[in-house]
Design a protein around this motif. Structure first.
Motif: not given
Lengths: 203, 173
Positions: B52, A11-12, A19, A16-17
């Protein structure tokens, strides 16, 4: 049923952050603990643990879901620590200074044990942590991964890029060195007891 | 005697007697005495955010590097083509006019091949970008290409001077 590490990784990778945050949450404590055993500077250990999560995310495509995520992640963490040790000198910071800056101190489960048992545990823990810092780095790596993270010899060999026989040798010799240091500090197999400091009787 | 003392003595005794498996088991109990270290407050959020942000930076760097590599490759090819055309001088123009009159299809096919070659070079540039995504790598690649372009242009100027010296006058078509 909690989502597996492999599913969270997929998922990441898909974007997806949330996840990846769950993965970080699952392994944050282990990462900081392992890094703290390998690097005496607690603040630096946490920085390296964070760097390991960043690097792990960058290389998430290389993670094989057939393998345990913890083993793969600790390989990344170990490489981060090794890279750091190659680049810089270590700076040590006292635990008291760190706690003054807001880093939490070691956790205890005092409610589950008597004060005497807790004192005994703390004494042993301090002696063992000190001894761990004094043995050879390659033995320490193997010891921490085996006894703190409960990884198998095969997984440790993969992380450290060593033959399994060498890992077993490191574990054996590491324990021997720790035993020698603790014995010298008064912890003996039988007979003599020693809690905290031992008062030596004058001859 | 407390349990920690018991575990420790058991471990040390097993080590002394060479009982490796038993020592391994006993040491697992002893090692638990070392207190766990908890991450500082906000560690999880910081680590997730840092991962991120690094991903976003990598994507931007890859896009910029791909663009720079494609532009540099196109500029290099244009310099080569311009140099070749100028060296041939008026002869090429005459020959191209004759070829165009005599064989339009061959010229169109040659042009299509050139376009394919250009796109292949752009794809190669993107592949290189996939490898060299660090800003320093991209800057080095662009610098090398610019030096190559400058060298080709200089060569073209030198050869042009040579051709002008040898050519008695303008072409009469």
């Amino acid at each position: 049923m909690p989502t597996s590490d492999g599913d969270l990784a997929r998922q990441a990778l898909a974007g997806s952050q949330a996840a990846y945050r769950v993965l970080v949450e699952r392994y944050a404590s282990a990462a900081v603990n392992v890094a703290s055993r390998l690097i005496p500077d607690r603040g630096l250990a946490e920085d390296l643990a964070q760097e390991a999560f960043v690097r792990a995310f960058a290389r998430l495509k290389t993670y094989d879901p057939e393998r345990r995520f913890s083993a793969w992640f600790f390989q990344v963490l170990h490489n981060v620590v090794v890279d750091h040790l190659r680049r810089r000198r270590l700076h040590t910071v006292s635990l008291d200074a760190l706690q003054a800056e807001g880093y939490p101190g070691p956790t205890t489960n005092a409610a589950a044990s008597s004060p005497e048992a807790e004192l005994e545990r703390r004494t042993l823990g301090a002696a063992l942590a000190d001894a761990l810092g004094r043995i050879r780095a390659e033995y320490r790596d193997a010891i921490v991964l085996r006894y703190q993270q409960d990884l198998t010899v095969e997984e440790i060999a993969d992380i450290l890029q060593l033959p399994e026989g060498t890992v077993k040798t490191h574990l054996h010799r590491g324990r021997k060195e720790l035993a020698a240091i603790l014995a010298a500090a008064g912890w003996r197999p039988s007979g003599d007891t020693c809690l905290e400091t031992r008062r030596r009787q004058p001859p | 005697m407390g349990r920690w003392r018991t575990h420790t003595e058991e471990w040390l005794s097993n080590e002394q007697h060479g009982q490796d498996d038993a020592a391994d088991q006993a040491f697992t109990q002893v090692f638990a005495a070392i207190p766990a270290v908890e991450p500082s407050a906000g560690f999880v959020q910081r680590a997730a955010d840092a991962a991120w942000l690094a991903r976003a930076r990598r994507r931007r760097a890859m896009a910029l590097t791909s663009l720079a590599a494609s532009v540099a490759a196109a500029a290099g090819m244009a310099a080569i083509a311009y140099g070749v055309a100028s060296m041939a001088g008026g002869w090429l123009l005459t020959a191209a006019a004759s070829s165009m009159t005599a064989s339009t299809m061959s010229l169109l096919m040659a042009g299509a091949t050139l376009v394919e070659w250009w796109w292949a070079t752009a794809r190669a540039g993107s592949a290189v970008a996939g490898v060299v995504i660090m800003p320093q790598g991209a800057a080095a690649l662009v610098a090398i290409e610019l030096v190559a372009v400058a060298a080709l242009y200089t060569l073209h100027r030198l050869l042009r001077s040579d051709v002008r010296f040898r050519n008695p006058g303008p072409l009469c078509v």
